[in-house]
Design an enzyme around this catalytic site. Structure first.
Site, PDB file in Angstrom:
ATOM      1  CB  VAL A   1       7.033  -2.262   3.927  1.00 14.81           C
ATOM      2  CG1 VAL A   1       6.320  -2.698   2.651  1.00 14.81           C
ATOM      3  CG2 VAL A   1       8.504  -2.089   3.656  1.00 14.81           C
TER       4      VAL A   1
ATOM      5  CG  ASP B   1       5.855  13.968   8.031  1.00 12.11           C
ATOM      6  OD1 ASP B   1       6.100  14.908   7.241  1.00 12.11           O
ATOM      7  OD2 ASP B   1       6.238  12.804   7.819  1.00 12.11           O
TER       8      ASP B   1
ATOM      9  CG  PHE C   1      13.138   3.990   9.155  1.00  7.66           C
ATOM     10  CD1 PHE C   1      14.401   3.570   8.764  1.00  7.66           C
ATOM     11  CD2 PHE C   1      12.957   5.299   9.533  1.00  7.66           C
ATOM     12  CE1 PHE C   1      15.463   4.445   8.761  1.00  7.66           C
ATOM     13  CE2 PHE C   1      14.017   6.184   9.534  1.00  7.66           C
ATOM     14  CZ  PHE C   1      15.279   5.766   9.142  1.00  7.66           C
TER      15      PHE C   1
ATOM     16  CE  LYS D   1       4.305   3.318   9.704  1.00  7.63           C
ATOM     17  NZ  LYS D   1       3.977   4.694  10.102  1.00  7.63           N
TER      18      LYS D   1
ATOM     19  CG  LEU E   1      -1.933  -1.132   1.283  1.00  4.91           C
ATOM     20  CD1 LEU E   1      -2.625  -1.166   2.638  1.00  4.91           C
ATOM     21  CD2 LEU E   1      -2.964  -0.965   0.162  1.00  4.91           C
ATOM     22  N   GLY E   2       2.018   1.135   0.561  1.00  9.26           N
ATOM     23  CA  GLY E   2       2.875   2.309   0.622  1.00  9.26           C
ATOM     24  C   GLY E   2       4.181   1.931   1.275  1.00  9.26           C
ATOM     25  NE  ARG E   3       8.949  -0.577  -0.375  1.00  8.61           N
ATOM     26  CZ  ARG E   3       9.663  -1.597   0.098  1.00  8.61           C
ATOM     27  NH1 ARG E   3      10.735  -1.362   0.806  1.00  8.61           N
ATOM     28  NH2 ARG E   3       9.291  -2.833  -0.143  1.00  8.61           N
ATOM     29  N   GLY E   4       7.467   3.911   3.391  1.00  6.34           N
ATOM     30  CA  GLY E   4       8.091   5.124   3.902  1.00  6.34           C
ATOM     31  C   GLY E   4       9.551   4.862   4.157  1.00  6.34           C
TER      32      GLY E   4
HETATM   33  P1  ADP Z   1       6.027   6.197   7.017  1.00  6.65           P
HETATM   34  O1  ADP Z   1       6.206   6.553   8.446  1.00  6.65           O
HETATM   35  O2  ADP Z   1       7.061   5.249   6.568  1.00  6.65           O
HETATM   36  O3  ADP Z   1       5.845   7.383   6.114  1.00  6.65           O
HETATM   37  P2  ADP Z   1       3.164   5.759   6.807  1.00  6.65           P
HETATM   38  O4  ADP Z   1       2.405   5.416   8.029  1.00  6.65           O
HETATM   39  O5  ADP Z   1       3.038   7.158   6.302  1.00  6.65           O
HETATM   40  O6  ADP Z   1       4.684   5.362   6.987  1.00  6.65           O
HETATM   41  O7  ADP Z   1       2.743   4.759   5.645  1.00  6.65           O
HETATM   42  C1  ADP Z   1       3.378   4.814   4.385  1.00  6.65           C
HETATM   43  C2  ADP Z   1       2.325   4.810   3.295  1.00  6.65           C
HETATM   44  O8  ADP Z   1       1.565   3.586   3.376  1.00  6.65           O
HETATM   45  C3  ADP Z   1       1.286   5.923   3.392  1.00  6.65           C
HETATM   46  O9  ADP Z   1       1.752   7.110   2.809  1.00  6.65           O
HETATM   47  C4  ADP Z   1       0.111   5.304   2.652  1.00  6.65           C
HETATM   48  O10 ADP Z   1       0.298   5.392   1.257  1.00  6.65           O
HETATM   49  C5  ADP Z   1       0.205   3.818   3.035  1.00  6.65           C
HETATM   50  N1  ADP Z   1      -0.629   3.541   4.219  1.00  6.65           N
HETATM   51  C6  ADP Z   1      -0.293   3.755   5.513  1.00  6.65           C
HETATM   52  N2  ADP Z   1      -1.288   3.413   6.340  1.00  6.65           N
HETATM   53  C7  ADP Z   1      -2.301   2.973   5.565  1.00  6.65           C
HETATM   54  C8  ADP Z   1      -3.640   2.493   5.829  1.00  6.65           C
HETATM   55  N3  ADP Z   1      -4.078   2.414   7.072  1.00  6.65           N
HETATM   56  N4  ADP Z   1      -4.408   2.142   4.778  1.00  6.65           N
HETATM   57  C9  ADP Z   1      -3.945   2.241   3.518  1.00  6.65           C
HETATM   58  N5  ADP Z   1      -2.706   2.685   3.193  1.00  6.65           N
HETATM   59  C10 ADP Z   1      -1.879   3.044   4.192  1.00  6.65           C
HETATM   60 MG    MG Z   2       4.245   8.757   5.930  1.00 12.71          MG
END
Ligand code: ADP
Ligand code: MG
Length: 409
Positions: free
Chosen positions: A64, A176, A62, A80, A57-60
């Site tokens: 996934v 953020d 640290f 997460k 769904l996404g990757r930041g």
């Molecule tokens: P990081 O701290 O690495 O930025 P995030 O919590 O922002 O982590 O999550 C990274 C990405 O994952 C988000 O920008 C989003 O695209 C996806 N994501 C995070 N949480 C959810 C969720 N509850 N449902 C769907 N996608 C999510």
């Molecule tokens: Mg984020």
């Protein structure tokens, strides 16, 4: 359908929560909460959840985030996965803080809810409510016909402010707030917002000043760059940038490089003359101006923003008109309804294995920058949009002078 965050059992509460502890005492010196209520499960995560293959769904930096399904219920969640060691340092404390903030905000509909916590040898897994609509970032960089309509922005901005007002009432600053951390429950039809990512959030405390250099360049407030105290007003700056981006597709402070972006921010070098702003409701521009103010004390608060005329619904406006009319008839002085304080005038390791590169960053900045001229938007290829979507603000840097990546931490 977003699954509800189920109520925790009293057993869970008793096992890990120190009775009588207040948020005040549950906090260390750097504004991190250190106690959580959730039970940290150490059994196998995959025994209870199926990961959906190919559904990242996404990757930041640290983390996934992957879509998963709970075997016992068939409900969908977002898992997460967070590394406990980052750049050679144990970061479990930061992860515990993130969990604690999610717990603190459990009653707030506008904040993603936490369902389960697992601890694996090198990672922790936060099982979160699944926000099926993805990041609002997608609509922010989209062509005008796919971008948010002004009425959508109003509704979503109201919801974002409700979430932020809740957090601020609990003395939590997010630090953020940006389109990648604001998700939607669905995208078609447009659902409701969910605030995610409390990795940089902090608890504020009266007696203690927090000064930290962190955030995401385009959204960071001047006080962060000047190493001045951080407050709830720091989030309000980011809300101003967010409103600008959501309404116009333009990132107001984005420069050719990070140095230029920082210079633009510290000089409040923001243009209100853009064509995209000209077509907007004057109240929307006033709203943005009440937030993009250098002195944090003079910025509107989340509560004040919720009362701003731009965000009032037709019904509320109609009700105010009725009150006005009555007051004229009975010669009672008209109620003041702007909600904005008087000083606000018009003038006023990843880490990702090298996949997130400076080049991507530049491409992304370029893509958002391209949105500046509506005529240039036509030139956006699907690849460029894909790149901008994939782009994450990742790398950390120790000194503002040497800015290697897109993340201040
Ligand atoms: P990081 O701290 O690495 O930025 P995030 O919590 O922002 O982590 O999550 C990274 C990405 O994952 C988000 O920008 C989003 O695209 C996806 N994501 C995070 N949480 C959810 C969720 N509850 N449902 C769907 N996608 C999510
Ligand atoms: Mg984020």
């Amino acid at each position: 359908m977003i699954p509800e965050c189920p109520a925790r059992t009293s057993e869970a509460r008793n096992r890990t929560w120190c009775h009588g502890q207040t948020a005040e005492s549950n906090r260390n010196r750097s504004g991190l909460l250190c106690e959580i209520k959730s039970i940290i499960k150490t059994e196998s995560f995959t025994e209870h959840y199926d990961l959906i293959p190919g559904k990242e769904l996404g990757r930041g930096k640290f983390a996934v985030v992957k879509k998963c399904v709970k075997r016992s219920t068939g409900l969908e969640y977002a898992a997460k996965f967070m590394r406990k060691r980052r750049k050679g340092q144990d970061c479990r404390t930061e992860i515990i803080h993130e969990i604690a903030v999610l717990e603190l905000a459990a009653s707030c509909q506008r904040v993603v809810s936490l369902h389960d916590v697992y601890e694996l040898p090198s990672e922790m897994v936060l099982v979160l409510e699944f926000a099926a609509g993805g990041e609002i970032f997608n609509q922010c960089v989209a062509e005008r016909d796919e971008a948010f309509k002004d009425e959508d922005v109003k509704r979503l901005m109201r919801q974002i402010l409700e979430g932020v007002a809740f957090l601020h009432s609990k003395n939590v600053v997010h630090l953020d707030l940006k389109p990648q951390n604001i998700l939607l429950t669905s995208d078609n039809p447009l659902g409701d917002i969910k605030i995610v990512d409390f990795g940089l959030s902090r608890m504020m405390c009266n007696s203690q000043e927090i000064r930290e250099i962190m955030g995401t360049p385009e959204y960071v407030a001047p006080e962060v760059l000047n190493y001045e105290p951080i407050s709830t007003a720091t989030d309000m700056w980011s809300i101003g940038v967010l409103a600008y981006v959501m309404l116009t597709g333009i990132s107001p402070f984005l420069g050719e490089d990070k140095q230029e972006t920082f210079l633009n921010i510290s000089q409040i070098n923001v243009s209100y003359a853009e064509e995209e702003l000209q077509r907007l409701d004057k109240a929307a521009v006033h709203f943005i101006k009440s937030l993009l103010i250098k002195d944090p004390k003079n910025r509107a608060t989340a509560e004040e923003c919720l009362n701003h005329p731009w965000l009032q619904t037709h019904e509320q406006n109609a009700a105010k008109e009725t009150v006005k009319l009555k007051s004229v008839i009975t010669s009672i002085p008209e109620p003041v309804s702007t909600g904005i304080s008087s000083q606000h005038t018009e003038e006023e390791e990843e880490e990702e294995e090298g996949r997130v590169t400076e080049e991507l960053l530049v491409m992304s900045a370029y893509t958002l920058g391209q949105c500046r001229q509506s005529s240039e938007k036509e030139g956006l290829t699907p690849e460029q949009k894909a790149i901008s979507k994939r782009f994450k603000f990742e790398e950390s840097f120790p000194a503002l002078q040497e800015v290697p990546g897109e993340f201040i931490y």
